[in-house]
Design a protein around this motif. Sequence first.
Motif, short mmCIF file in Angstrom:
data_model
loop_
_atom_site.label_atom_id
_atom_site.label_comp_id
_atom_site.label_asym_id
_atom_site.label_seq_id
_atom_site.Cartn_x
_atom_site.Cartn_y
_atom_site.Cartn_z
N GLU A 6 -46.74 5.14 14.16
CA GLU A 6 -46.83 5.49 12.74
C GLU A 6 -46.42 6.84 12.45
OE1 GLU A 6 -48.05 4.21 9.96
OE2 GLU A 6 -48.12 2.26 10.94
N GLN A 7 -46.15 7.44 13.89
CA GLN A 7 -45.73 9.10 13.57
C GLN A 7 -44.25 9.17 13.14
OE1 GLN A 7 -46.61 7.30 16.28
NE2 GLN A 7 -46.01 8.57 18.14
N VAL A 8 -43.54 8.02 13.08
CA VAL A 8 -42.01 8.06 12.98
C VAL A 8 -41.73 8.13 11.24
CG1 VAL A 8 -39.87 6.89 12.72
CG2 VAL A 8 -41.25 6.83 14.84
N LYS A 9 -41.35 9.11 10.62
CA LYS A 9 -41.47 9.51 9.31
C LYS A 9 -40.41 8.89 8.48
CE LYS A 9 -45.42 10.65 9.18
NZ LYS A 9 -46.54 9.65 8.90
N ASP A 10 -39.12 9.13 9.26
CA ASP A 10 -38.13 9.07 8.42
C ASP A 10 -36.78 8.52 9.36
OD1 ASP A 10 -36.58 9.11 5.80
OD2 ASP A 10 -35.37 10.53 6.58
N VAL A 11 -36.05 7.50 9.14
CA VAL A 11 -34.93 6.95 9.88
C VAL A 11 -33.84 6.78 9.11
CG1 VAL A 11 -34.12 5.20 11.03
CG2 VAL A 11 -36.66 5.58 11.28
N ARG A 12 -32.75 7.59 9.22
CA ARG A 12 -31.33 7.42 8.46
C ARG A 12 -30.31 6.75 9.81
NH1 ARG A 12 -31.57 9.18 3.58
NH2 ARG A 12 -29.31 9.37 3.13
N ILE A 13 -29.53 5.97 9.18
CA ILE A 13 -28.64 5.35 10.18
C ILE A 13 -26.92 5.49 9.80
CG2 ILE A 13 -27.74 3.13 11.00
CD1 ILE A 13 -30.47 1.82 10.59
N GLY A 14 -26.35 5.70 10.75
CA GLY A 14 -25.09 6.32 10.63
C GLY A 14 -24.20 5.43 11.55
N LYS A 15 -22.67 5.95 11.59
CA LYS A 15 -21.79 5.46 12.29
C LYS A 15 -21.61 6.30 13.29
CE LYS A 15 -19.71 3.89 8.71
NZ LYS A 15 -18.69 3.44 7.79
N TYR A 16 -20.94 5.94 14.47
CA TYR A 16 -20.72 6.66 15.44
C TYR A 16 -19.36 6.33 16.06
CZ TYR A 16 -21.13 8.86 20.30
OH TYR A 16 -20.97 9.50 21.37
N PHE A 17 -18.44 7.36 16.26
CA PHE A 17 -17.11 6.84 16.89
C PHE A 17 -17.03 7.77 17.82
CE2 PHE A 17 -17.25 5.99 12.41
CZ PHE A 17 -16.36 4.77 12.18
N GLU A 18 -16.52 7.07 19.00
CA GLU A 18 -15.79 7.80 20.31
C GLU A 18 -14.27 7.76 20.24
OE1 GLU A 18 -19.72 7.53 23.35
OE2 GLU A 18 -18.04 6.47 23.67
N ILE A 19 -13.57 8.60 20.09
CA ILE A 19 -12.14 8.62 20.13
C ILE A 19 -11.43 9.14 20.72
CG2 ILE A 19 -10.37 8.49 18.30
CD1 ILE A 19 -12.30 8.62 16.14
N ASN A 20 -10.46 8.79 21.68
CA ASN A 20 -9.55 9.51 22.66
C ASN A 20 -8.26 9.53 22.00
OD1 ASN A 20 -11.51 9.73 24.71
ND2 ASN A 20 -10.88 7.43 25.51
N ILE A 21 -7.69 10.83 21.82
CA ILE A 21 -6.83 11.21 21.17
C ILE A 21 -5.71 12.12 22.19
CG2 ILE A 21 -5.58 12.42 19.08
CD1 ILE A 21 -8.30 12.04 17.61
N GLU A 22 -4.38 11.62 22.10
CA GLU A 22 -3.54 12.46 22.92
C GLU A 22 -3.12 13.69 22.21
OE1 GLU A 22 -0.19 10.17 24.18
OE2 GLU A 22 -1.23 9.08 25.99
N LYS A 23 -2.82 14.90 23.09
CA LYS A 23 -2.25 16.03 22.40
C LYS A 23 -1.04 15.70 21.88
CE LYS A 23 -4.13 19.99 24.96
NZ LYS A 23 -3.81 21.05 25.74
N THR A 24 -0.93 16.44 20.58
CA THR A 24 0.62 16.24 20.24
C THR A 24 0.55 17.79 19.38
OG1 THR A 24 -0.18 15.60 18.17
CG2 THR A 24 0.41 13.81 19.60
N GLU A 25 1.95 17.96 18.74
CA GLU A 25 2.03 19.17 18.20
C GLU A 25 1.15 19.32 17.05
OE1 GLU A 25 6.30 19.72 17.26
OE2 GLU A 25 6.74 19.51 19.39
N GLU A 26 0.69 18.21 16.38
CA GLU A 26 -0.19 18.45 15.27
C GLU A 26 -1.44 18.98 15.76
OE1 GLU A 26 -1.14 15.31 11.51
OE2 GLU A 26 0.05 14.69 13.26
N PRO A 27 -2.02 19.95 15.02
CA PRO A 27 -3.31 20.36 15.62
C PRO A 27 -4.41 19.36 15.48
CG PRO A 27 -2.49 22.03 13.70
CD PRO A 27 -1.49 20.81 13.72
#
Lengths: 82, 82
Positions: free
Chosen positions: B32-53
């Motif tokens: 009962e102590q849980v007052k509020d739950v919000r759900i979202g999406k979570y992404f783990e992304i591997n990105i190679e280095k390029t010239e673009e920041p």
Amino acid sequence: MYAVEVFVTYKESILDPQGEAVRNAIHRLDFEQVKDVRIGKYFEINIEKTEEPIEEVVESLCKNLLANPILETYRYNIKEVN
Amino acid sequence: MYAVEVFVTYKESILDPQGEAVRNAIHRLDFEQVKDVRIGKYFEINIEKTEEPIEEVVESLCKNLLANPILETYRYNIKEVN
């Protein structure tokens, strides 16, 4: 009051077809440098202080409801807030 | 290589019926102590280095693909890895 963040993701050994689909969509947007995408669930939970240790409450929520321990792993951050 | 975490959640003003359903399920488990739950999406992304920041790449991915800016907000962490 505690602000808890829970992250649930598939175990490394489990294929993530949704993540693969997102990676393919990203490549169609010409971001070829994106190598891997894995998708998980993210929960923000506010929990009131009780006598029960907060870690035990969060562990129990994760194991029994938020994650499927066969396929998924979870981790969490707990922050005390007012 | 960069390891990027992206969190996408509904804006505060948007109802989150899935989060409410999870909160109700948690209450049925006697937390009962849980007052509020919000759900979202979570992404783990591997990105190679390029010239673009890398910040520009991630912003562009979030705006164009991972989040719906009308309903959702996003935030991210970028970590350089080998």
